[in-house]
Design a protein around this motif. Structure first.
Motif, PDB file in Angstrom:
ATOM      1  N   LEU A  16       7.116  10.401 -18.967  1.00 45.08           N
ATOM      2  CA  LEU A  16       7.721   9.298 -18.203  1.00 45.08           C
ATOM      3  C   LEU A  16       6.884   8.027 -18.358  1.00 45.08           C
ATOM      4  CD1 LEU A  16       8.542  11.211 -14.873  1.00 45.08           C
ATOM      5  CD2 LEU A  16       9.940  11.022 -16.945  1.00 45.08           C
ATOM      6  N   THR A  17       7.577   6.912 -18.383  1.00 43.85           N
ATOM      7  CA  THR A  17       6.909   5.620 -18.392  1.00 43.85           C
ATOM      8  C   THR A  17       7.313   4.906 -17.108  1.00 43.85           C
ATOM      9  OG1 THR A  17       7.053   5.551 -20.780  1.00 43.85           O
ATOM     10  CG2 THR A  17       6.603   3.463 -19.680  1.00 43.85           C
ATOM     11  N   ALA A  18       6.310   4.476 -16.357  1.00 48.52           N
ATOM     12  CA  ALA A  18       6.601   3.855 -15.069  1.00 48.52           C
ATOM     13  C   ALA A  18       6.132   2.409 -15.059  1.00 48.52           C
ATOM     14  CB  ALA A  18       5.899   4.627 -13.958  1.00 48.52           C
ATOM     15  N   THR A  19       6.895   1.586 -14.386  1.00 51.17           N
ATOM     16  CA  THR A  19       6.433   0.231 -14.078  1.00 51.17           C
ATOM     17  C   THR A  19       6.668   0.051 -12.582  1.00 51.17           C
ATOM     18  OG1 THR A  19       8.619  -0.656 -14.615  1.00 51.17           O
ATOM     19  CG2 THR A  19       6.941  -0.830 -16.320  1.00 51.17           C
ATOM     20  N   SER A  20       5.761  -0.662 -11.953  1.00 51.63           N
ATOM     21  CA  SER A  20       5.933  -0.846 -10.520  1.00 51.63           C
ATOM     22  C   SER A  20       5.722  -2.312 -10.150  1.00 51.63           C
ATOM     23  CB  SER A  20       4.970   0.051  -9.747  1.00 51.63           C
ATOM     24  OG  SER A  20       3.640  -0.297 -10.051  1.00 51.63           O
ATOM     25  N   HIS A  21       6.249  -2.655  -8.999  1.00 51.76           N
ATOM     26  CA  HIS A  21       6.013  -3.999  -8.475  1.00 51.76           C
ATOM     27  C   HIS A  21       6.002  -3.953  -6.953  1.00 51.76           C
ATOM     28  CE1 HIS A  21      10.484  -3.895  -8.503  1.00 51.76           C
ATOM     29  NE2 HIS A  21      10.372  -4.618  -7.399  1.00 51.76           N
ATOM     30  N   VAL A  22       5.360  -4.930  -6.381  1.00 52.66           N
ATOM     31  CA  VAL A  22       5.388  -5.066  -4.930  1.00 52.66           C
ATOM     32  C   VAL A  22       6.728  -5.695  -4.568  1.00 52.66           C
ATOM     33  CG1 VAL A  22       4.386  -6.273  -2.952  1.00 52.66           C
ATOM     34  CG2 VAL A  22       2.888  -5.265  -4.686  1.00 52.66           C
TER      35      VAL A  22
ATOM     36  N   GLN B 158      -3.952  -4.977  13.729  1.00 54.40           N
ATOM     37  CA  GLN B 158      -3.224  -5.778  12.746  1.00 54.40           C
ATOM     38  C   GLN B 158      -3.028  -4.950  11.471  1.00 54.40           C
ATOM     39  OE1 GLN B 158      -5.467  -9.210  11.500  1.00 54.40           O
ATOM     40  NE2 GLN B 158      -3.670 -10.526  11.343  1.00 54.40           N
ATOM     41  N   MET B 159      -1.772  -4.808  11.049  1.00 54.97           N
ATOM     42  CA  MET B 159      -1.472  -3.963   9.898  1.00 54.97           C
ATOM     43  C   MET B 159      -0.796  -4.769   8.804  1.00 54.97           C
ATOM     44  SD  MET B 159       0.287  -0.608  11.621  1.00 54.97           S
ATOM     45  CE  MET B 159       1.749  -1.484  12.149  1.00 54.97           C
ATOM     46  N   LEU B 160      -1.109  -4.399   7.573  1.00 56.86           N
ATOM     47  CA  LEU B 160      -0.428  -4.988   6.422  1.00 56.86           C
ATOM     48  C   LEU B 160       0.428  -3.897   5.785  1.00 56.86           C
ATOM     49  CD1 LEU B 160      -0.040  -7.307   4.385  1.00 56.86           C
ATOM     50  CD2 LEU B 160      -2.017  -6.407   3.150  1.00 56.86           C
ATOM     51  N   ILE B 161       1.720  -4.160   5.724  1.00 58.11           N
ATOM     52  CA  ILE B 161       2.637  -3.162   5.176  1.00 58.11           C
ATOM     53  C   ILE B 161       3.116  -3.618   3.803  1.00 58.11           C
ATOM     54  CG2 ILE B 161       4.864  -2.000   5.553  1.00 58.11           C
ATOM     55  CD1 ILE B 161       4.069  -2.587   8.654  1.00 58.11           C
ATOM     56  N   THR B 162       2.815  -2.818   2.816  1.00 52.35           N
ATOM     57  CA  THR B 162       3.166  -3.160   1.437  1.00 52.35           C
ATOM     58  C   THR B 162       4.227  -2.182   0.940  1.00 52.35           C
ATOM     59  OG1 THR B 162       0.885  -3.878   1.080  1.00 52.35           O
ATOM     60  CG2 THR B 162       2.232  -3.534  -0.887  1.00 52.35           C
ATOM     61  N   THR B 163       5.358  -2.720   0.502  1.00 53.77           N
ATOM     62  CA  THR B 163       6.407  -1.880  -0.067  1.00 53.77           C
ATOM     63  C   THR B 163       6.407  -2.058  -1.581  1.00 53.77           C
ATOM     64  OG1 THR B 163       7.695  -2.158   1.939  1.00 53.77           O
ATOM     65  CG2 THR B 163       8.884  -1.339   0.025  1.00 53.77           C
ATOM     66  N   THR B 164       6.280  -0.942  -2.279  1.00 49.04           N
ATOM     67  CA  THR B 164       6.279  -1.009  -3.752  1.00 49.04           C
ATOM     68  C   THR B 164       7.463  -0.230  -4.299  1.00 49.04           C
ATOM     69  OG1 THR B 164       4.854   0.928  -3.864  1.00 49.04           O
ATOM     70  CG2 THR B 164       3.761  -1.198  -3.961  1.00 49.04           C
ATOM     71  N   LYS B 165       7.953  -0.682  -5.430  1.00 57.07           N
ATOM     72  CA  LYS B 165       9.014   0.051  -6.122  1.00 57.07           C
ATOM     73  C   LYS B 165       8.514   0.432  -7.506  1.00 57.07           C
ATOM     74  CE  LYS B 165      13.288  -1.444  -3.955  1.00 57.07           C
ATOM     75  NZ  LYS B 165      13.649  -0.175  -3.302  1.00 57.07           N
ATOM     76  N   THR B 166       8.708   1.693  -7.860  1.00 59.18           N
ATOM     77  CA  THR B 166       8.294   2.168  -9.174  1.00 59.18           C
ATOM     78  C   THR B 166       9.503   2.769  -9.884  1.00 59.18           C
ATOM     79  OG1 THR B 166       6.133   2.697  -8.227  1.00 59.18           O
ATOM     80  CG2 THR B 166       6.620   3.627 -10.383  1.00 59.18           C
ATOM     81  N   VAL B 167       9.733   2.303 -11.093  1.00 56.26           N
ATOM     82  CA  VAL B 167      10.860   2.794 -11.891  1.00 56.26           C
ATOM     83  C   VAL B 167      10.311   3.715 -12.978  1.00 56.26           C
ATOM     84  CG1 VAL B 167      12.778   2.124 -13.398  1.00 56.26           C
ATOM     85  CG2 VAL B 167      12.159   0.671 -11.450  1.00 56.26           C
ATOM     86  N   TYR B 168      10.855   4.925 -13.064  1.00 55.54           N
ATOM     87  CA  TYR B 168      10.414   5.927 -14.031  1.00 55.54           C
ATOM     88  C   TYR B 168      11.481   6.098 -15.097  1.00 55.54           C
ATOM     89  CZ  TYR B 168       7.082   7.152 -10.353  1.00 55.54           C
ATOM     90  OH  TYR B 168       6.096   7.108  -9.406  1.00 55.54           O
TER      91      TYR B 168
END
Lengths: 139, 161
Positions: free
Chosen positions: B115-121, B133-143
């Motif tokens: 598999l080849t994956a690329t991800s982004h925030v 205080q919280m930092l919430i980061t949502t990432t998406k990774t496509v395989y």
């Protein structure tokens, strides 16, 4: 016992899956998943970050919910999508009960689809990992 | 007197949203599938026995739900590969919790796949919670698999505090 399209009804519960992680299972998971964060196997480290004990990996609970769906499908379908939020911590040597309820049964683009609400429950009955899923039923 | 908290999210972080990472490779092999399945406690033989997987119509052992391959380990790589969470927030946050995981599947993933994956925030969000205080980061990774087909998209939520 596989899930069968004509036996699925909205509101029905799917068979529960009961888990109870030994610390050994958490180490197995660390190796299997590549998540070596120490809060999952080193009690001193976990306490140093303010936790009361080592905690079960969130992604392991996600995978438990995957097994819940997989075992229910019993080869008569596939998981199209499943996700959950990690709202509460779970600890080793405590029951984690995986449950699911059918929320919608429908056909779309020639596929037989079922939406479910899925979650894990701790011994107090609190939903620590609420989520949802969509599965494809073959027949 | 109330003190204004400095926002955690910086302009640099905002500029990072949507930027695709370099592609990285994940291997799906029989040993790692068995290891993952065993760690979860799966009992279905399609995760362990190749003949059973083939009899069920698969090319080889099936990747259990949640398993999207193992990144190739490189001892010389400077940083942890995988999801790129972007530039540092306005003050260092050392504690990390996993907030959630969602996987959407588009095709089977079996042993032997590469598999080849690329991800982004996808987004940054700041929230005040029980842990401060919280930092919430949502990432998406496509395989994508070896045939270039998108087989899965994972949305991950990370909480730093």
């Amino acid at each position: 016992m596989a899930a069968k399209w004509n036996e699925i009804t909205e509101g029905m519960a799917i068979p529960e899956l009961k888990k109870n992680c030994s610390t050994q299972q958490l180490v197995l998971w660390a190796a299997g998943s590549g998540d070596f964060y120490q809060i999952h196997y080193d009690k001193d480290f976990a306490k140093g970050t303010g936790l009361s004990d080592i905690i079960v990996h969130g992604a392991l609970k996600h995978a438990f919910l995957g097994q819940l769906l997989h075992d229910w499908l019993g080869g008569n379908g596939k998981i199209k999508r499943f996700g959950c939020s990690y709202r509460g911590m779970d600890f080793p040597n405590q029951d984690i009960t995986c449950k699911g309820i059918v929320t919608r049964k429908y056909e779309e683009n020639g596929q037989k689809l079922v939406d479910l609400e899925i979650w894990t429950e701790n011994p107090e009955g609190k939903k620590t990992t609420p989520g949802s899923a969509t599965v494809i039923i073959n027949s | 007197m109330t003190q204004e908290k400095t926002p955690l999210i910086t302009d640099e972080m905002r500029a990072h949203v949507g930027k695709e990472s370099e592609p990285y490779t994940l291997e799906v092999d029989k040993t790692s599938i068995r290891m993952f399945a065993r760690a979860v406690g799966h009992t279905d033989p399609i995760f362990y026995d190749e003949a059973a997987a083939k009899a069920a119509g698969y090319r080889s052992l099936v990747a259990p739900p949640g398993y999207l391959g193992t990144p190739i380990f490189n001892p010389n790589a400077a940083a942890r590969r995988g999801r790129d969470i972007g530039p540092q927030p306005s003050r260092p946050l050392n504690r990390i919790l996993n907030g959630g995981t969602e996987i959407e599947y588009f095709d089977d993933i079996c042993a032997g796949d590469v598999l080849t994956a690329t991800s982004h925030v996808a987004s940054y969000e700041e929230r005040e919670g029980s842990i401060g205080q919280m930092l919430i980061t949502t990432t998406k990774t496509v395989y994508r698999n070896q045939d270039g087909k998108v087989v899965a998209i994972m949305t991950g939520t990370g909480i730093r505090y």
